[in-house]
Design a protein around this motif. Sequence first.
Motif, short mmCIF file in Angstrom:
data_model
loop_
_atom_site.label_atom_id
_atom_site.label_comp_id
_atom_site.label_asym_id
_atom_site.label_seq_id
_atom_site.Cartn_x
_atom_site.Cartn_y
_atom_site.Cartn_z
N LYS A 1 43.31 48.62 9.61
CA LYS A 1 42.34 49.71 9.60
C LYS A 1 42.41 50.46 8.28
O LYS A 1 43.48 50.94 7.90
CB LYS A 1 42.64 50.66 10.76
N SER A 2 41.30 50.54 7.60
CA SER A 2 41.25 51.27 6.32
C SER A 2 40.15 52.32 6.40
O SER A 2 39.40 52.39 7.38
CB SER A 2 40.98 50.31 5.16
N GLU A 3 40.02 53.10 5.35
CA GLU A 3 38.96 54.10 5.30
C GLU A 3 37.58 53.45 5.30
O GLU A 3 36.57 54.07 5.63
CB GLU A 3 39.13 54.98 4.06
N ASP B 1 57.98 53.78 11.31
CA ASP B 1 56.75 53.60 12.08
C ASP B 1 56.89 54.02 13.54
O ASP B 1 57.95 53.83 14.16
CB ASP B 1 56.28 52.14 12.04
N ALA C 1 48.88 59.56 20.06
CA ALA C 1 48.20 59.00 18.88
C ALA C 1 48.19 60.03 17.74
O ALA C 1 48.33 61.23 17.98
CB ALA C 1 46.78 58.61 19.26
N PRO C 2 48.03 59.56 16.48
CA PRO C 2 47.81 58.17 16.09
C PRO C 2 49.12 57.38 15.96
O PRO C 2 50.19 57.95 15.78
CB PRO C 2 47.13 58.31 14.73
N ASP D 1 51.19 54.13 14.01
CA ASP D 1 51.23 53.33 12.77
C ASP D 1 50.93 51.86 13.06
O ASP D 1 50.33 51.17 12.25
CB ASP D 1 52.61 53.45 12.12
N GLY E 1 46.94 51.55 9.32
CA GLY E 1 47.73 50.92 10.37
C GLY E 1 47.32 49.48 10.65
O GLY E 1 46.29 49.00 10.18
N GLN F 1 43.04 54.89 18.20
CA GLN F 1 44.39 55.48 18.17
C GLN F 1 45.26 54.91 17.06
O GLN F 1 46.42 55.32 16.90
CB GLN F 1 45.06 55.29 19.53
N LEU F 2 44.72 53.98 16.29
CA LEU F 2 45.43 53.40 15.14
C LEU F 2 45.13 54.23 13.91
O LEU F 2 43.97 54.50 13.60
CB LEU F 2 44.97 51.95 14.95
N ARG F 3 46.17 54.65 13.21
CA ARG F 3 45.93 55.49 12.03
C ARG F 3 45.33 54.67 10.88
O ARG F 3 45.46 53.44 10.85
CB ARG F 3 47.24 56.16 11.58
N ILE F 4 44.70 55.36 9.96
CA ILE F 4 44.21 54.70 8.74
C ILE F 4 45.41 54.09 8.02
O ILE F 4 46.44 54.75 7.81
CB ILE F 4 43.50 55.71 7.82
#
Length: 213
Positions: A188-190, A79, A142-143, A145, A168, A163-166
């Motif tokens: 964070k999800s889709e 990460d 970014a992004p 993890d 994350g 800036q948080l990835r999907i």
Amino acid sequence: MIDAAERKMRFLYALRSSGVTEARVLSAMEKIDRGAFIRGTFADKAYEDMPLPIACGQTISQPSVVGLMTQALELGSRDKVLEVGTGSGYQAAVLSQLCRRVYTIDRHRRLVREAEAVFRALDLSNITAMTADGSFGLPEQAPFDRILVTAAAEDPPGPLLAQLRIGGIMVLPVGQSGAVQTLLQVRKSEHGLDYNELRPVRFVPLVEGLAQE
């Protein structure tokens, strides 16, 4: 007089008693000496489970809160992590044991300089520390993890969520300064954001802009 082994045993017992149970997190906190990050009057309290004042009117969080926030990140060894609020550097040092790279930012130049000196002394080469406005994150990297915020905002800052990835996780205290805040874990999800309230906490406020020192 308590010897070093006894002190370490008490330190780890306090962590476990507070709910820090993940073996990797306990191992990282055993390895990183909190005493290296505390100077002056309060140095003798470095191994007690309490927050302590540091320079620039800031604090070093109590170890149990550091442990719980670290545990809530559910870190993987690959990460890339953003920490907002370097402070003493202690939290970033713990994170460095559990992930590939830590970017840590603080609005106080003095705190960043002092933390960098400790990182060098401890040979923690996977931490990048810089002076920046934490409320805006670090878009050029970014992004991320995982994102950890060690100052309280009234709501999770939009730029940090962006800036948080999907997939994350972000962990941060939310609430008004001067009052009891809530430690949140945000996934964070889709499909959006999922919030999990962890426990009451008390942190310094997240302030926009760079400090004078």
